[in-house]
Motif scaffolding. Structure first.
Motif: not given
Length: 206
Positions: A81-88
């Motif tokens: 989830q943190l990776q997804a938000r950071a990637s966004a």
């Protein structure tokens, strides 16, 4: 009669060719609606690039319009989830200019041009981009769009951004040195004290 049918067939063939050409043009514009822009940089970007070429100095190479995600990656030891938000946060963002070492191509500093309304994040300073660069340890210089750029001012801003942070000198609290403790009197001191006491007694008896 044969000539009439020949003309009719030729007309049908011409109409079919015209219809096919129109269909191909419509299909190309609908499915691939692309056109070549006038230039790689807008006028404000081109002026800033010319000033950066002078300000960056020798041994540096400047790249423009680089996607942030091509330069800054994600830590692996984080949750999905943190990776997804950071990637966004990285998506659709780009650096206006990157100053790199000419030999190793190592990224030294990023430059963000503020005031270019054609860009999604260019009309004002991108606070998220600043936080991303700060977290990644990449110096970021923000330049406001202007009619003219002073290479000397840009050189000072770049030097200040790329300057290494001052080394932290650990503070050491030295304990106050104690005066040397007096040890027991030596034999010489005992002998001198005894002779002094005897002299005093001798003077008193006189």
């Amino acid at each position: 009669m044969t000539f009439f049918y020949l003309l009719l067939g030729l007309a049908v063939l011409l109409l079919a060719s015209a219809a096919l050409a129109v269909w191909r043009l419509w299909r190309r514009q609908t499915l691939m609606p692309y056109r070549l822009e006038d230039g790689l940089f807008a006028p404000a970007e081109a002026d800033l690039l010319a000033a950066l070429d002078v300000a960056a100095g020798p041994g540096r190479r400047i790249f423009g319009k680089v996607l942030v995600e091509d330069v800054i990656g994600l830590e692996r030891r984080v949750g999905r989830q943190l990776q997804a938000r950071a990637s966004a946060r990285l998506a659709e963002r780009r650096f206006d200019f990157l100053i790199c070492d000419a030999r190793t191509l190592r990224v030294l500093c990023a430059v963000d041009l503020v005031g270019d309304e054609r860009r999604l994040f260019g009309a004002r300073a991108d606070a998220t981009l600043a936080r991303i660069c700060r977290a990644a340890g990449l110096p970021l210089v923000t330049v406001t769009a202007a009619e003219r750029y002073d290479p000397r001012e840009l050189a000072e801003a770049l030097a200040a951004a790329m300057a290494p942070p001052p080394a932290e000198v650990p503070t050491r609290l030295d304990k106050p040195q104690r005066p040397p403790e007096e040890g027991p009197p030596s034999q010489d001191e005992d002998r001198l004290l005894a002779e002094l006491a005897a002299a005093i007694r001798h003077e008193n008896t006189d």
